[in-house]
Design a protein around this motif. Structure first.
Motif, short mmCIF file in Angstrom:
data_model
loop_
_atom_site.label_atom_id
_atom_site.label_comp_id
_atom_site.label_asym_id
_atom_site.label_seq_id
_atom_site.Cartn_x
_atom_site.Cartn_y
_atom_site.Cartn_z
N ALA A 18 0.83 -1.20 0.00
CA ALA A 18 0.00 0.00 0.00
C ALA A 18 0.87 1.26 0.00
CB ALA A 18 -0.92 0.00 1.21
N SER A 19 1.96 1.24 0.76
CA SER A 19 2.84 2.40 0.80
C SER A 19 4.15 2.02 1.49
CB SER A 19 2.20 3.57 1.53
OG SER A 19 2.08 3.27 2.90
N LEU A 20 5.16 2.85 1.32
CA LEU A 20 6.44 2.67 1.99
C LEU A 20 6.91 4.04 2.45
CD1 LEU A 20 8.83 0.89 2.83
CD2 LEU A 20 9.85 1.36 0.61
N ALA A 21 7.05 4.20 3.76
CA ALA A 21 7.45 5.49 4.31
C ALA A 21 8.97 5.56 4.43
CB ALA A 21 6.83 5.70 5.69
N ASP A 22 9.52 6.76 4.24
CA ASP A 22 10.95 7.02 4.42
C ASP A 22 11.14 7.51 5.85
OD1 ASP A 22 13.61 7.59 4.20
OD2 ASP A 22 13.35 9.34 2.90
N LEU A 23 11.74 6.66 6.69
CA LEU A 23 11.96 7.01 8.10
C LEU A 23 13.43 7.33 8.33
CD1 LEU A 23 9.88 4.23 9.87
CD2 LEU A 23 9.16 6.53 9.25
N GLN A 24 13.69 8.11 9.36
CA GLN A 24 15.06 8.42 9.77
C GLN A 24 15.15 8.20 11.27
OE1 GLN A 24 16.95 12.00 8.26
NE2 GLN A 24 17.47 12.57 10.34
N LEU A 25 16.17 7.46 11.70
CA LEU A 25 16.36 7.12 13.11
C LEU A 25 17.56 7.90 13.64
CD1 LEU A 25 15.48 5.25 15.44
CD2 LEU A 25 17.01 3.52 14.49
N VAL A 66 14.98 9.16 18.43
CA VAL A 66 13.98 9.93 17.69
C VAL A 66 13.75 9.28 16.33
CG1 VAL A 66 13.42 12.19 16.71
CG2 VAL A 66 14.75 12.04 18.83
N VAL A 67 12.48 9.11 15.96
CA VAL A 67 12.12 8.59 14.64
C VAL A 67 11.40 9.69 13.89
CG1 VAL A 67 10.81 6.84 13.37
CG2 VAL A 67 11.91 6.25 15.56
N HIS A 68 11.94 10.06 12.73
CA HIS A 68 11.30 11.06 11.87
C HIS A 68 10.68 10.35 10.67
CE1 HIS A 68 13.03 14.58 13.80
NE2 HIS A 68 14.20 13.96 13.82
N ARG A 69 9.50 10.77 10.30
CA ARG A 69 8.88 10.30 9.07
C ARG A 69 9.09 11.40 8.04
NH1 ARG A 69 4.50 10.24 5.91
NH2 ARG A 69 3.69 8.21 5.27
N LEU A 70 10.03 11.15 7.11
CA LEU A 70 10.42 12.20 6.17
C LEU A 70 9.42 12.34 5.03
CD1 LEU A 70 14.24 11.47 6.02
CD2 LEU A 70 13.03 13.10 7.46
N ASP A 71 9.02 11.22 4.44
CA ASP A 71 8.16 11.28 3.26
C ASP A 71 7.73 9.87 2.92
OD1 ASP A 71 6.77 12.33 1.14
OD2 ASP A 71 8.52 12.85 -0.05
N ASN A 72 6.91 9.71 1.91
CA ASN A 72 6.58 8.40 1.36
C ASN A 72 7.51 8.12 0.19
OD1 ASN A 72 4.53 7.72 3.06
ND2 ASN A 72 2.89 8.34 1.68
N VAL A 73 8.07 6.92 0.17
CA VAL A 73 8.82 6.49 -1.02
C VAL A 73 7.82 6.24 -2.13
CG1 VAL A 73 10.35 4.73 -1.95
CG2 VAL A 73 10.69 5.55 0.38
N TYR A 74 6.72 5.60 -1.79
CA TYR A 74 5.59 5.48 -2.70
C TYR A 74 4.33 5.30 -1.87
CZ TYR A 74 5.99 0.43 -2.01
OH TYR A 74 6.07 -0.81 -1.47
N GLY A 75 3.19 5.53 -2.49
CA GLY A 75 1.92 5.44 -1.78
C GLY A 75 1.55 6.76 -1.15
#
Length: 115
Positions: A18-25, A66-75
């Motif tokens: 459905a989607s893939l989020a770009d996370l940063q740890l 800290v976990v940041h949700r930067l963007d969606n790779v897709y979805g």
């Protein structure tokens, strides 16, 4: 990644991402007021479902993960469920490894002396 599965009696199991989020740890050291001050480590994989960190803490103190949700790779999902896990070796594990190594060296010495 969020995954959707359906079971069709004719075609069997079908799935779709459905989607893939770009996370940063990130790991930050905290000051006496629990405010993040110094970035200690960061993992930012542009297209992956796993973030890894391997580092040595600079010293005793308080740290924040800290976990940041930067963007969606897709979805287009706006929420992301994620899990965290970590391993912190205990000092006793190091002592056990050193003790085992010492016993191995002693056994090798005895064996070489008996020849």
């Amino acid at each position: 990644a969020n995954r959707t599965y359906a079971y069709d009696l004719v075609n069997g199991v079908t799935g779709a991402d459905a989607s893939l989020a770009d996370l940063q740890l990130e790991v930050w050291s905290l000051d006496s007021h629990q405010v993040p001050t110094t970035l200690v480590a960061m993992s930012q994989a542009g297209y992956d479902t796993t973030e890894h960190l391997w580092f040595t803490l600079p010293g005793m103190g308080s740290y924040a993960l800290v976990v940041h949700r930067l963007d969606n790779v897709y979805g287009s999902d706006t929420e992301t469920t994620y899990g965290l896990s970590w391993v912190v070796p205990e000092p006793s594990a190091y002592a056990a490894c050193l003790g085992l190594a010492a016993l191995s060296v002693m056994a090798l010495r005895r064996r070489s002396r008996s020849r």
